[in-house]
Design an enzyme around this catalytic site. Structure first.
Site, PDB file in Angstrom:
ATOM      1  N   ARG A 185       0.800  -1.219   0.000  1.00  0.00           N
ATOM      2  CA  ARG A 185       0.000   0.000   0.000  1.00  0.00           C
ATOM      3  C   ARG A 185       0.837   1.275   0.000  1.00  0.00           C
ATOM      4  O   ARG A 185       0.586   2.190  -0.793  1.00  0.00           O
ATOM      5  CB  ARG A 185      -0.914   0.049   1.248  1.00  0.00           C
ATOM      6  CG  ARG A 185      -2.155  -0.746   1.126  1.00  0.00           C
ATOM      7  CD  ARG A 185      -2.523  -1.348   2.465  1.00  0.00           C
ATOM      8  NE  ARG A 185      -1.556  -2.382   2.804  1.00  0.00           N
ATOM      9  CZ  ARG A 185      -1.670  -3.645   2.398  1.00  0.00           C
ATOM     10  NH1 ARG A 185      -2.712  -4.022   1.741  1.00  0.00           N
ATOM     11  NH2 ARG A 185      -0.735  -4.540   2.702  1.00  0.00           N
ATOM     12  N   THR A 186       1.795   1.351   0.923  1.00  0.00           N
ATOM     13  CA  THR A 186       2.506   2.628   1.083  1.00  0.00           C
ATOM     14  C   THR A 186       3.260   2.985  -0.194  1.00  0.00           C
ATOM     15  O   THR A 186       3.154   4.099  -0.715  1.00  0.00           O
ATOM     16  CB  THR A 186       3.444   2.561   2.310  1.00  0.00           C
ATOM     17  OG1 THR A 186       2.678   2.092   3.421  1.00  0.00           O
ATOM     18  CG2 THR A 186       4.020   3.923   2.636  1.00  0.00           C
TER      19      THR A 186
ATOM     20  N   LYS B  69      25.353  -4.767  -2.078  1.00  0.00           N
ATOM     21  CA  LYS B  69      26.808  -4.887  -2.295  1.00  0.00           C
ATOM     22  C   LYS B  69      27.574  -4.333  -1.103  1.00  0.00           C
ATOM     23  O   LYS B  69      28.795  -4.328  -1.087  1.00  0.00           O
ATOM     24  CB  LYS B  69      27.219  -4.090  -3.544  1.00  0.00           C
ATOM     25  CG  LYS B  69      26.592  -4.535  -4.830  1.00  0.00           C
ATOM     26  CD  LYS B  69      27.103  -3.623  -5.957  1.00  0.00           C
ATOM     27  CE  LYS B  69      26.371  -3.873  -7.253  1.00  0.00           C
ATOM     28  NZ  LYS B  69      26.701  -2.831  -8.253  1.00  0.00           N
TER      29      LYS B  69
ATOM     30  N   ARG C 244      11.343   4.030   3.364  1.00  0.00           N
ATOM     31  CA  ARG C 244      10.998   3.048   4.413  1.00  0.00           C
ATOM     32  C   ARG C 244      12.240   2.197   4.671  1.00  0.00           C
ATOM     33  O   ARG C 244      12.853   1.687   3.732  1.00  0.00           O
ATOM     34  CB  ARG C 244       9.846   2.150   3.967  1.00  0.00           C
ATOM     35  CG  ARG C 244       9.659   0.947   4.888  1.00  0.00           C
ATOM     36  CD  ARG C 244       8.430   0.156   4.589  1.00  0.00           C
ATOM     37  NE  ARG C 244       7.226   0.892   4.939  1.00  0.00           N
ATOM     38  CZ  ARG C 244       6.000   0.379   4.854  1.00  0.00           C
ATOM     39  NH1 ARG C 244       5.831  -0.866   4.439  1.00  0.00           N
ATOM     40  NH2 ARG C 244       4.942   1.087   5.198  1.00  0.00           N
TER      41      ARG C 244
ATOM     42  N   HIS D  29       5.202   6.169  11.638  1.00  0.00           N
ATOM     43  CA  HIS D  29       4.613   6.007  10.300  1.00  0.00           C
ATOM     44  C   HIS D  29       3.619   7.161  10.128  1.00  0.00           C
ATOM     45  O   HIS D  29       2.404   6.965  10.128  1.00  0.00           O
ATOM     46  CB  HIS D  29       3.915   4.647  10.229  1.00  0.00           C
ATOM     47  CG  HIS D  29       3.617   4.161   8.851  1.00  0.00           C
ATOM     48  ND1 HIS D  29       3.765   4.947   7.734  1.00  0.00           N
ATOM     49  CD2 HIS D  29       3.166   2.956   8.407  1.00  0.00           C
ATOM     50  CE1 HIS D  29       3.423   4.236   6.662  1.00  0.00           C
ATOM     51  NE2 HIS D  29       3.055   3.030   7.046  1.00  0.00           N
TER      52      HIS D  29
HETATM   53  C1  NCD Z   1       1.932  -0.961   8.199  1.00  0.00           C
HETATM   54  C2  NCD Z   1       3.427  -0.759   8.335  1.00  0.00           C
HETATM   55  O1  NCD Z   1       4.188  -1.024   7.375  1.00  0.00           O
HETATM   56  O2  NCD Z   1       3.812  -0.297   9.379  1.00  0.00           O
HETATM   57  N1  NCD Z   1       1.517  -1.184   6.878  1.00  0.00           N
HETATM   58  C3  NCD Z   1       1.194  -0.114   6.105  1.00  0.00           C
HETATM   59  O3  NCD Z   1       1.990   0.770   5.870  1.00  0.00           O
HETATM   60  N2  NCD Z   1      -0.075  -0.057   5.679  1.00  0.00           N
HETATM   61  C4  NCD Z   1       1.379  -1.977   9.131  1.00  0.00           C
HETATM   62  C5  NCD Z   1       1.977  -3.358   9.185  1.00  0.00           C
HETATM   63  O4  NCD Z   1       2.887  -3.698   8.438  1.00  0.00           O
HETATM   64  O5  NCD Z   1       1.493  -4.114  10.034  1.00  0.00           O
END
Ligand code: NCD
Length: 298
Positions: free
Chosen positions: A47-48, A75, A96, A124
């Site tokens: 999703r993100t 590497k 991320r 987040h």
């Molecule tokens: C979350 C995350 O990556 O922190 N997912 C997301 O971004 N929708 C939640 C998760 O991974 O449980």
């Protein structure tokens, strides 16, 4: 210029993002047509990553992507070097990474703004903006609502950011976690001190009186022992029976991915709103990118 932690923002800025997101719904603009948004993902994402790329495209910008597994980090290149290079390739970096504090580090090095798409178990912020937007859209308000946060509250960055966001907007929270996976004490203390937040902690799966039930999975990848995570995951599941004494208009949310923590029968209920919540990622991330690319983040 950067979006690293929900704790960096005040109510006014968050409200401006939520109202900009409302205007972005269903839109395709050419406002940032000469801009490039780079997504750098060193942890899995569906999703993100995709919603940031889609949001960038809907603003007229172009999205380019780097994935940890395919990058020179394999590497042995350091994150510092990767960021130093990539910040010359785009107008904003969406990152991320499994290390807590990595987004802040990236922002210190980068020549262009950085948006934190999750740094380990820490923060987040854009997920919290999506969650606040979704709750406000479903319930018409945030203040005075009773929201239950259920699941791995220790390692889930989405929950940590959300507790702070909900407290800022005057929602009451009830925290329910499997033993050993309770919410970080400092976040609770800070939310209480700064916002006079009403936060209750409980070990009982009782959601009566709640307006929103927000569930998250056990964050297995952050456990030293994956068997311990699997054991906890097996014991932790929301089924219809647990929802017997809940409000008719309860909204059930989840940042996704969900594993086994919600039964299929619950997912079929009209109260289950998590796919709608995931789709709200588009207008909210459009609003965030628009603010960052327009240099309005303060
Ligand atoms: C979350 C995350 O990556 O922190 N997912 C997301 O971004 N929708 C939640 C998760 O991974 O449980």
């Amino acid at each position: 210029m950067d979006v690293i932690s929900i704790r960096d923002f005040d109510k006014k800025w968050i409200e401006s993002i939520l109202s900009s997101a409302k205007k972005m719904e269903g839109k395709r603009l050419d406002k940032h047509s000469c801009k490039i948004v780079a997504t750098l993902f060193f942890e899995p994402s569906t999703r993100t990553n995709m919603s940031f790329q889609s949001a960038a495209n809907r603003l007229g910008a172009r999205a380019i992507a780097l994935y940890g597994e395919m990058s020179s980090q394999k590497k042995g290149e350091s994150l510092v070097d990767t960021i130093s290079v990539v910040s010359g390739y785009a107008d904003v970096l969406v990152i991320r990474h499994p290390l807590e504090g990595s987004a802040r580090l990236a922002a210190d090095i980068s020549k262009v703004p950085v948006v934190n798409a999750g740094d380990g178990g820490n923060q987040h912020p854009t997920q919290t903006l999506i969650d606040l937007y979704t709750i406000q859209k479903l319930k018409g308000r945030l203040s005075g609502l009773k929201v239950c946060l259920l699941g791995d509250l220790k390692y889930a960055r989405a929950m940590r950011s959300l507790l702070y966001g909900l407290s800022m907007f005057g929602a009451e929270t009830k925290l329910i976690a499997p033993k050993g996976l309770e919410m970080n004490r400092d976040i609770i203390k800070e939310s209480k001190e700064k916002f006079d937040a009403k936060i209750e902690e409980s070990g009982k799966m009782d959601f009566s009186g709640c307006d929103v039930l927000y569930i998250c999975r056990i964050q297995k990848e952050r456990f030293a022992d994956p068997y311990e995570a699997e054991k906890l995951q097996k014991e932790f599941r929301v089924d219809e029976k647990l929802l017997e004494n809940t409000k008719d208009d309860l909204a059930i949310l989840h940042p996704l991915p969900k594993i086994d923590e919600i039964s299929n029968a619950v997912s079929r209920l009209k109260q289950a709103k998590y796919f709608e919540q995931a789709h709200n990622g588009i207008p909210v991330r459009m609003a965030v990118l628009d603010a960052v690319l327009s240099d309005e983040v303060g």
